[in-house]
Write a protein that holds these residues in place. Structure first.
Motif, PDB file in Angstrom:
ATOM      1  N   GLY A  95       0.819  -1.199   0.000  1.00  0.00           N
ATOM      2  CA  GLY A  95       0.000   0.000   0.000  1.00  0.00           C
ATOM      3  C   GLY A  95       0.854   1.251   0.000  1.00  0.00           C
ATOM      4  N   ARG A  96       0.638   2.122  -0.982  1.00  0.00           N
ATOM      5  CA  ARG A  96       1.311   3.420  -1.001  1.00  0.00           C
ATOM      6  C   ARG A  96       0.456   4.401  -0.222  1.00  0.00           C
ATOM      7  N   ARG A  97       0.962   4.891   0.881  1.00  0.00           N
ATOM      8  CA  ARG A  97       0.186   5.756   1.757  1.00  0.00           C
ATOM      9  C   ARG A  97      -0.061   7.133   1.137  1.00  0.00           C
ATOM     10  N   ARG A  98      -1.325   7.519   1.133  1.00  0.00           N
ATOM     11  CA  ARG A  98      -1.735   8.828   0.644  1.00  0.00           C
ATOM     12  C   ARG A  98      -2.389   9.598   1.784  1.00  0.00           C
ATOM     13  N   PRO A  99      -1.680  10.559   2.414  1.00  0.00           N
ATOM     14  CA  PRO A  99      -2.221  11.282   3.566  1.00  0.00           C
ATOM     15  C   PRO A  99      -3.553  11.960   3.247  1.00  0.00           C
ATOM     16  N   GLN A 100      -4.503  11.823   4.173  1.00  0.00           N
ATOM     17  CA  GLN A 100      -5.835  12.390   3.978  1.00  0.00           C
ATOM     18  C   GLN A 100      -5.989  13.757   4.619  1.00  0.00           C
ATOM     19  N   THR A 101      -5.107  14.087   5.548  1.00  0.00           N
ATOM     20  CA  THR A 101      -5.144  15.401   6.181  1.00  0.00           C
ATOM     21  C   THR A 101      -3.722  15.888   6.406  1.00  0.00           C
ATOM     22  N   ARG A 102      -3.577  17.185   6.532  1.00  0.00           N
ATOM     23  CA  ARG A 102      -2.255  17.772   6.765  1.00  0.00           C
ATOM     24  C   ARG A 102      -1.706  17.323   8.112  1.00  0.00           C
ATOM     25  N   GLY A 103      -0.432  16.991   8.151  1.00  0.00           N
ATOM     26  CA  GLY A 103       0.216  16.612   9.392  1.00  0.00           C
ATOM     27  C   GLY A 103       0.136  15.133   9.717  1.00  0.00           C
ATOM     28  N   VAL A 104      -0.587  14.355   8.895  1.00  0.00           N
ATOM     29  CA  VAL A 104      -0.706  12.920   9.151  1.00  0.00           C
ATOM     30  C   VAL A 104       0.654  12.241   9.042  1.00  0.00           C
ATOM     31  N   TRP A 105       1.429  12.664   8.044  1.00  0.00           N
ATOM     32  CA  TRP A 105       2.741  12.061   7.792  1.00  0.00           C
ATOM     33  C   TRP A 105       3.802  13.128   8.040  1.00  0.00           C
ATOM     34  N   PRO A 106       4.444  13.125   9.208  1.00  0.00           N
ATOM     35  CA  PRO A 106       5.407  14.174   9.550  1.00  0.00           C
ATOM     36  C   PRO A 106       6.559  14.256   8.554  1.00  0.00           C
ATOM     37  N   ALA A 107       7.177  15.430   8.487  1.00  0.00           N
ATOM     38  CA  ALA A 107       8.238  15.676   7.509  1.00  0.00           C
ATOM     39  C   ALA A 107       9.383  14.686   7.663  1.00  0.00           C
ATOM     40  N   HIS A 108       9.777  14.386   8.927  1.00  0.00           N
ATOM     41  CA  HIS A 108      10.922  13.499   9.108  1.00  0.00           C
ATOM     42  C   HIS A 108      10.617  12.087   8.620  1.00  0.00           C
ATOM     43  N   ALA A 109       9.364  11.646   8.791  1.00  0.00           N
ATOM     44  CA  ALA A 109       8.992  10.311   8.331  1.00  0.00           C
ATOM     45  C   ALA A 109       8.961  10.254   6.809  1.00  0.00           C
ATOM     46  N   ARG A 110       8.438  11.314   6.183  1.00  0.00           N
ATOM     47  CA  ARG A 110       8.406  11.361   4.724  1.00  0.00           C
ATOM     48  C   ARG A 110       9.812  11.420   4.150  1.00  0.00           C
ATOM     49  N   ALA A 111      10.701  12.172   4.816  1.00  0.00           N
ATOM     50  CA  ALA A 111      12.074  12.277   4.343  1.00  0.00           C
ATOM     51  C   ALA A 111      12.780  10.930   4.416  1.00  0.00           C
ATOM     52  N   GLY A 112      12.615  10.235   5.533  1.00  0.00           N
ATOM     53  CA  GLY A 112      13.230   8.928   5.672  1.00  0.00           C
ATOM     54  C   GLY A 112      12.710   7.948   4.642  1.00  0.00           C
ATOM     55  N   ASN A 113      11.427   7.990   4.383  1.00  0.00           N
ATOM     56  CA  ASN A 113      10.820   7.098   3.394  1.00  0.00           C
ATOM     57  C   ASN A 113      11.369   7.376   1.994  1.00  0.00           C
ATOM     58  N   ALA A 114      11.521   8.659   1.662  1.00  0.00           N
ATOM     59  CA  ALA A 114      12.041   9.034   0.346  1.00  0.00           C
ATOM     60  C   ALA A 114      13.476   8.545   0.158  1.00  0.00           C
ATOM     61  N   VAL A 115      14.290   8.698   1.204  1.00  0.00           N
ATOM     62  CA  VAL A 115      15.680   8.228   1.133  1.00  0.00           C
ATOM     63  C   VAL A 115      15.724   6.729   0.885  1.00  0.00           C
ATOM     64  N   LEU A 116      14.920   5.998   1.631  1.00  0.00           N
ATOM     65  CA  LEU A 116      14.915   4.541   1.490  1.00  0.00           C
ATOM     66  C   LEU A 116      14.382   4.099   0.139  1.00  0.00           C
ATOM     67  N   SER A 117      13.393   4.796  -0.391  1.00  0.00           N
ATOM     68  CA  SER A 117      12.861   4.453  -1.708  1.00  0.00           C
ATOM     69  C   SER A 117      13.935   4.604  -2.780  1.00  0.00           C
ATOM     70  N   ARG A 118      14.732   5.668  -2.688  1.00  0.00           N
ATOM     71  CA  ARG A 118      15.818   5.861  -3.658  1.00  0.00           C
ATOM     72  C   ARG A 118      16.876   4.770  -3.507  1.00  0.00           C
ATOM     73  N   MET A 119      17.212   4.437  -2.277  1.00  0.00           N
ATOM     74  CA  MET A 119      18.200   3.389  -2.035  1.00  0.00           C
ATOM     75  C   MET A 119      17.703   2.040  -2.545  1.00  0.00           C
ATOM     76  N   LEU A 120      16.411   1.780  -2.346  1.00  0.00           N
ATOM     77  CA  LEU A 120      15.825   0.533  -2.824  1.00  0.00           C
ATOM     78  C   LEU A 120      15.882   0.470  -4.352  1.00  0.00           C
ATOM     79  N   ARG A 121      15.626   1.596  -5.002  1.00  0.00           N
ATOM     80  CA  ARG A 121      15.660   1.635  -6.466  1.00  0.00           C
ATOM     81  C   ARG A 121      17.061   1.312  -6.979  1.00  0.00           C
ATOM     82  N   ARG A 122      18.080   1.869  -6.319  1.00  0.00           N
ATOM     83  CA  ARG A 122      19.452   1.581  -6.730  1.00  0.00           C
ATOM     84  C   ARG A 122      19.791   0.117  -6.513  1.00  0.00           C
ATOM     85  N   ARG A 123      19.298  -0.458  -5.430  1.00  0.00           N
ATOM     86  CA  ARG A 123      19.628  -1.844  -5.087  1.00  0.00           C
ATOM     87  C   ARG A 123      18.891  -2.855  -5.960  1.00  0.00           C
TER      88      ARG A 123
END
Length: 230
Positions: free
Chosen positions: A107-135
């Protein structure tokens, strides 16, 4: 009718459990894995009809794997137990797998309201997604916890991470094994309580470190089926 076991890792989620368990599809089994709760979560889950497993070793991966080990259905699903994701959506995931469209659905999470997904969590997820793509070459947008696969496929991955790297290791080893991974948009709701993994910058980057170790693993040889690669 297709049925599945739904693994719900749980640490002090007494407030969210009634909402989550009420949305388990009819005929499916909820497996609540109590990971050391002190708020009566296990008793609440049992009273609401869930199968409760106790996993004393702390860690998201430890709880998830205890649930997988307790599962018996052909299909096994995973969902957070904090009311941020609706387990009822998993019926579509399982239908896709049964129809042969994918082997592991995320499931790709799609926030329904502002603040549901904090900036630090989104940043960490983005970093890992890029690393996963390279791997792996897999172009995922999220490593969210709502997912489904066949039990036999998951057990064959021989997952070893017992911390926050578990969901990523599942994806990496699935790709290495030749399983087809699909991503589906799902609503992401305000969670009940504070996240135990990504509730703070420190927790988020600890999770990133755990997952970086998973990405450093050498690719595993693909199993042979009837003399050829899957």
């Amino acid at each position: 009718m297709l049925s599945a076991d739904v693994v719900l890792p749980c640490l002090d989620e007494a407030e969210a459990l009634p909402w989550v368990l009420a949305r388990i599809p009819t005929g499916w089994r909820a497996i609540v894995v109590d990971n050391g709760s002190t708020d009566g979560s296990a008793e609440i889950a049992r009273g609401l009809g869930a199968h409760v497993v106790h996993e004393p070793r702390r860690g998201f991966g430890a709880a998830c794997h205890a649930g997988l080990s307790a599962a018996q259905a052909e299909y096994v699903c995973f969902c957070d137990c904090d009311a941020s994701l609706d387990p009822g959506l998993l019926t579509g995931f399982v239908r896709d797998i049964a129809a042969g469209n994918a082997d592991l659905v995320l499931g790709r999470r799609r926030p329904q309201t502002r603040g549901v997904w904090p900036a630090h969590a989104r940043a960490g997820n983005a970093v890992l997604s890029r690393m996963l793509r390279r791997r792996t070459g897999l172009r995922l947008h999220d490593l969210g916890p709502l997912r489904a696969a066949r039990r036999a496929d998951l057990l064959a991955l021989d997952l070893t991470d017992r911390r926050s790297g578990y969901p990523l290791q599942m994806v990496v080893r699935a790709v290495d094994a030749g399983l087809r991974v699909a991503e589906v948009d799902v609503p992401y709701l305000p969670r009940s309580g504070k996240s135990k993994v990504t509730g703070t910058w420190r927790g988020t980057w600890q999770a990133v470190r755990d997952m970086s170790a998973v990405l450093a693993e050498q690719p595993r040889p693909r199993p042979l089926v009837d003399g050829g690669a899957r």
